[in-house]
Design an enzyme around this catalytic site. Structure first.
Site, mmCIF file in Angstrom:
data_model
loop_
_atom_site.group_PDB
_atom_site.id
_atom_site.type_symbol
_atom_site.label_atom_id
_atom_site.label_comp_id
_atom_site.label_asym_id
_atom_site.label_seq_id
_atom_site.Cartn_x
_atom_site.Cartn_y
_atom_site.Cartn_z
ATOM 1 C CB ALA A 69 -0.808 0.006 1.151
ATOM 2 N N GLY A 114 0.489 -4.814 1.018
ATOM 3 C CA GLY A 114 -0.842 -4.757 0.283
ATOM 4 C C GLY A 114 -0.666 -5.478 -1.177
ATOM 5 C CD GLU A 117 -2.795 -7.084 3.081
ATOM 6 O OE1 GLU A 117 -2.327 -5.968 2.592
ATOM 7 O OE2 GLU A 117 -3.658 -7.133 3.961
ATOM 8 C CD GLU A 137 1.289 -5.432 5.784
ATOM 9 O OE1 GLU A 137 2.102 -6.414 6.070
ATOM 10 O OE2 GLU A 137 0.772 -5.253 4.847
#
Ligand code: DAK
Length: 271
Positions: A69, A114, A117, A137
């Site tokens: 992300a 992300g 993911e 993270e």
């Protein structure tokens, strides 16, 4: 060939296979809010496109699939905005996971946070030898917000998932293969050809049956076995009601190749 150009996403559909390239080179393809919107728009268009039988998701360039992300955006979040952004990303990734057509992640480089993911929300993951995976993270004081704490343990088991989630370690493609995070590792120059070949192999099967397999596996994954088996039986019954099932079984008995039309094709012919 049909193409659609978004600000950071390039979509091309050729011979039934859609190639979706994430292209934000200045941030190693990191996912920001606009990219999430674009992914949602692209997957909505692919869901309804009768010419698309399978989707390949990859990163543009040679260095990254998706490096996470967007950390600049994450840095600005407060509690309320963080929750909203997490729910938003989860919704987009669930849309990918529930596409009634196979989605293959062609992982070509960094596949972190992300990005990992996103790969987890795809149905199949093929990695190039230079791919690197991780959920770092916790190194940023965060936890995965787009499904990583849920999909990773379901895929590789709780122990292996927790090791990745708690250490934030980045592992290479061989290790990802060893723990079952990816289906296969191929040389870099063979990644897209291999994924296309895989997509074509899958697309030779009855399209509606493929969508039912995806639905059975996805729905059943969050149910107790007994209920999941009931779901399977219902979807099996649906498959039995299709022309493709009649064609598939007849073709076998007549010792010839089946010609599948799929529900969408039949509806289009009837119009
Ligand atoms: N976000 C923004 N920019 C990024 C980025 C990212 N994730 N990853 C790389 N970049 C940018 C770098 O800042 C750099 O920009 P400039 O300095 O050139 O302007 C450019 O991409 C090139 O990166 P590097 O210069 O760092 O390239 P290197 O080859 O040296 O290193 C690297 C590559 C992948 C090892 C390194 O860039 C790196 O460590 N990147 C960060 C990887 C990372 O930690 N990814 C996980 C992010 S956390 C949630 C929702 C989602 C999430 C959590 C919560 N909620 C809503 C609650 C998910 C979180 C994550 O994904």
């Amino acid at each position: 060939m049909r193409t659609e150009q978004y600000a950071n996403l390039h979509l091309s559909v050729e011979a039934g296979v859609a190639l979706l390239q994430i292209a934000r080179p200045e941030a190693l393809n990191a996912l920001d809010a606009r990219l999430l919107d674009e992914l949602e728009a692209a997957f909505s268009s692919l869901r309804d496109d009768p010419e698309t039988g399978a989707v390949i998701v990859t990163g543009a360039g040679e260095k990254a699939f998706v490096a996470g992300a967007d950390i600049k955006e994450l840095a600005t979040l407060d509690g309320v905005a963080g929750r909203a952004m997490s729910l938003r990303g989860q919704q987009v990734f669930s849309q990918i996971e529930s596409l009634p057509k196979p989605v293959i992640a062609a992982v070509n480089g960094y596949c972190l946070g992300g990005g990992c993911e996103l790969a987890l929300a795809c149905h199949i993951r093929i990695a190039s030898e230079n791919a690197r995976f991780g959920q770092p993270e916790v190194k940023l004081g965060l936890i995965p917000g787009y499904g990583g704490t849920q999909r990773l343990p379901r895929l590789v088991g709780q122990g292996r998932a927790l090791e990745l989630l708690l250490t934030g370690d980045v592992v290479d493609a061989r290790e990802a293969d060893r723990i079952g995070l990816v289906n296969r590792v191929v040389p870099e120059n063979e990644l897209l050809p291999y994924c296309r070949e895989l997509a074509n192999k899958i697309m030779a099967n009855a399209p509606y049956a493929l969508s039912l397999v995806l639905e059975a596996v996805r729905a059943g994954a969050s149910m107790p076995l007994e209920r999941a088996l009931l779901v399977e039986a219902g979807l099996f019954g649906l498959a039995c009601a299709t022309e493709d099932m009649k064609e598939g079984t007849k073709a076998f008995l007549e010792k010839r190749k089946p010609v599948f039309r799929g529900i969408v094709n039949r509806q289009r012919e009837e119009r």
